[in-house]
Design an enzyme around this catalytic site. Structure first.
Site, PDB file in Angstrom:
ATOM      1  N   HIS A 130       0.802  -1.230   0.000  1.00  0.00           N
ATOM      2  CA  HIS A 130       0.000   0.000   0.000  1.00  0.00           C
ATOM      3  C   HIS A 130       0.844   1.294   0.000  1.00  0.00           C
ATOM      4  CE1 HIS A 130      -3.488  -2.522   1.030  1.00  0.00           C
ATOM      5  NE2 HIS A 130      -2.780  -3.038   2.021  1.00  0.00           N
TER       6      HIS A 130
HETATM    7  O1  RIB Z   1      -5.155  -0.243   4.812  1.00  0.00           O
HETATM    8  C1  RIB Z   1      -3.758  -0.213   4.575  1.00  0.00           C
HETATM    9  C2  RIB Z   1      -3.104   0.859   5.393  1.00  0.00           C
HETATM   10  O2  RIB Z   1      -3.288   0.575   6.781  1.00  0.00           O
HETATM   11  C3  RIB Z   1      -1.575   0.926   5.202  1.00  0.00           C
HETATM   12  O3  RIB Z   1      -1.145   2.243   5.399  1.00  0.00           O
HETATM   13  C4  RIB Z   1      -1.058   0.049   6.296  1.00  0.00           C
HETATM   14  O4  RIB Z   1       0.269   0.397   6.707  1.00  0.00           O
HETATM   15  C5  RIB Z   1      -2.025   0.371   7.402  1.00  0.00           C
HETATM   16  O5  RIB Z   1      -1.579   1.575   8.031  1.00  0.00           O
END
Ligand code: RIB
Ligand code: CA
Length: 309
Positions: free
Chosen positions: A239
């Protein structure tokens, strides 16, 4: 001309890879990093941030601890994804780098009052950013853009069927940011779910002869086990590095300026980001919503840059 950024983060293995990508990119000047409670409590997210900077050999980057919980509700964490430490995987030594005394929100306010044209890069819950905007609305004038990882629409949610984790943890903060009038680019699950840590991609990190490459492979080895099981996919979505890659190569991403509104009340859909992608309402566009990316181009960039650390 380098782009000045502040990273706000809750490491988190994917946050760690995003920080490494930023440090490996001369186009970016990381002014400082503020930690926020999210994947794990603040005491661990700030420690993990300092561990990553130590791994990158960058003790010059100041680290600040920000808010230890959401604006108006108890903290929800994600040890089930990131492990007890939040950075399970590689054995990273306790850092020599000291934590700054100043509170992260005060750092954001002070820096933005004295530095024009700063891009904020939130990678976790938006508590620090929303608190700074609420306490000091004047800082908006010096924010070039907020490029954040959070939200989801066509892909639904990950922590609930309706909500993505960063927005779900602090929906009030997300609502403040999206209503702030500041230019916001949202990198949601719709985009990040296309950035999968497939075996050949991770093998490229493992084969590197520096310290960062194998560490990235160990971080993703741990991080991906939960999502591979959940989604049955070939690898897990990486992500947070998508935020930094967007700054470096926006041409790898496809987006649309639309309205995105956060659900802050409903117990069933709390934290949902309702994206008016088809513009069926008269709600004013407030977000550049990034719906897809060129995954091969993204990983080519990430592999090329991590190899330089
Ligand atoms: O949903 C994914 C996000 O939530 C990413 O930033 C992961 O590190 C968590 O913080
Ligand atoms: Ca994160």
């Amino acid at each position: 001309m380098t782009r000045k950024i502040i990273i706000d983060t809750d490491p988190g293995q994917d946050d760690a890879v995003a920080i490494l990508l930023a440090l490996a990119s001369p186009e970016l000047q990381v002014l400082g990093i503020t930690a926020v409670a999210g994947n794990v409590p603040l005491a661990l997210t700030e420690l993990n941030t300092r561990k990553v900077l130590e791994l990158a050999g960058r003790p010059d980057i100041p680290v600040y601890a920000g808010c230890d919980g959401p604006m108006d509700r108890p903290l929800v964490t994600a040890e089930h994804v990131h492990g007890r430490t939040g950075l399970d995987g590689p054995d990273l030594p306790d850092p020599q780098i000291a934590l700054q005394e100043q509170h992260g929100v005060d750092y954001i306010i002070e820096t933005l009052r004295n530095t024009p044209d700063v891009t904020l890069c939130p990678l976790g819950p938006l508590t620090n950013i929303a608190t700074a905007l609420t306490r000091a609305p004047d800082i908006k004038a010096n924010i070039r853009e907020i490029v954040l990882m959070g939200g989801g629409y066509f892909e639904g949610g990950n922590i609930t069927p309706a909500a993505e984790f960063n927005v779900y943890v602090d929906p009030t903060a997300a609502d403040i940011v999206l209503r702030s009038g500041v230019a916001v680019t949202m990198i949601p699950l719709d985009c990040t779910h296309q950035a999968l840590t497939t075996a050949p991609r991770i093998a490229a990190f493992r084969a590197m002869t520096n310290r960062a490459g194998p560490a990235v492979a160990e971080l993703t080895d741990f991080f991906e086990r939960f999502d591979k099981e959940k989604y049955g996919s070939d690898g897990a979505p990486l992500h947070d590095p998508c935020v930094i890659a967007y700054l470096l190569r926006p041409d790898l991403f496809h987006s649309r300026l639309i309205n995105v509104t956060v659900e802050t009340q409903s117990p069933l859909t709390l934290g949902a980001t309702v994206a008016d992608w088809w513009r069926v309402t008269d709600r004013a566009p407030n977000v550049t919503f990034v719906r897809s990316l060129d995954a091969d181009g993204f990983f080519d960039l990430l592999i090329e840059r991590i190899a330089t650390l």
